[in-house]
Design an enzyme around this catalytic site. Sequence first.
Site, short mmCIF file in Angstrom:
data_model
loop_
_atom_site.label_atom_id
_atom_site.label_comp_id
_atom_site.label_asym_id
_atom_site.label_seq_id
_atom_site.Cartn_x
_atom_site.Cartn_y
_atom_site.Cartn_z
N ALA A 250 0.54 1.64 3.92
CA ALA A 250 1.04 2.37 2.73
C ALA A 250 2.30 1.74 2.11
O ALA A 250 2.85 2.31 1.17
CB ALA A 250 1.28 3.85 3.01
N GLY A 252 2.37 -1.07 0.36
CA GLY A 252 1.95 -1.46 -0.99
C GLY A 252 1.75 -0.23 -1.87
O GLY A 252 2.06 -0.27 -3.08
#
Length: 301
Positions: A250, A252
Amino acid sequence: MSKKTILVVGSSNTDMTAKTKNLPRPGETVLGGVFTMGAGGKGANQAVAAQRLGGNVQFICKVGRDMFGDNAVKQYEAEGLDTSGILRSELPSGVALIYVDEHAENCIVVASGANGDLNEADIEASRGALEHCGILLLQLESPIPSVLKAAKIAHEAGAMVVLNPAPACELPEELFRYIDLFIPNETELSTFSGLPVEDAASAEIAAAVMQGKGVGKLIVTMGSKGALICEGGPAIFVPAHKVKAVDTTAAGDTFCGALCVAISEGKSLKEAAEFACAASALTVQKMGAQNSIPFRKDINI
Ligand code: RIB
């Protein structure tokens, strides 16, 4: 100045995670640590990140009529997201099976289930939201014809269309013409441009190829190195914060959600990327997806 609304159309998963020293090779069984379960899905993570970081956010996804779907919707409501566009499918809710190694790297298998049932009729039914949002944020865990239709409607209505092309897959060339901001990582940029991407110089060349296909601007996320902004002139590099990562799941997604919030507040792409780097540096220091996404008060920018 009033903030632009951010509409996220994408996936919702329940993440089932095991930490292990080394990721298993094909045919191999490895022993892992404690099993954890939490809310995930690239779409949901990006929507939650944008909401926690101060955006006005609506989230459209499709979940099953099961315990996972019920829990996910309750969770999104508790976050304060506008969930009025969330749909139900007869297929089971999406689940992601995640392994995280001792270097914080992961590998993920997504059983898409209901996410794969977000069809073009659903997108048509959401036309009002797509035509009235300021920013549309998309990923690729939803069926591509639906992603294409959502992007086209929002683009034609004058919204800013942002695509995080993850996970990379074959895309219709038409889609690129609707994308104002493309946020790939290095591997994804290499896949879509057909060029090797190993550093800022090669990323800048590959970004120009994507602009030739019709994409507006790009921000290339480069993991622990930082992010490269390609707006057409000389690229701008924004370094990542130096932190001890325990789980990059998570990171990105947090970057994309944070970036859209800063843009919705009228910040420049450089300021927005600095804010997004600060947010994702916090995400990698905790285990889990939505569990690790920071709040606005956690960021000193
Ligand atoms: O980007 C991380 C996400 O990818 C996880 O939350 C998992 O659900 C997969 O969709």
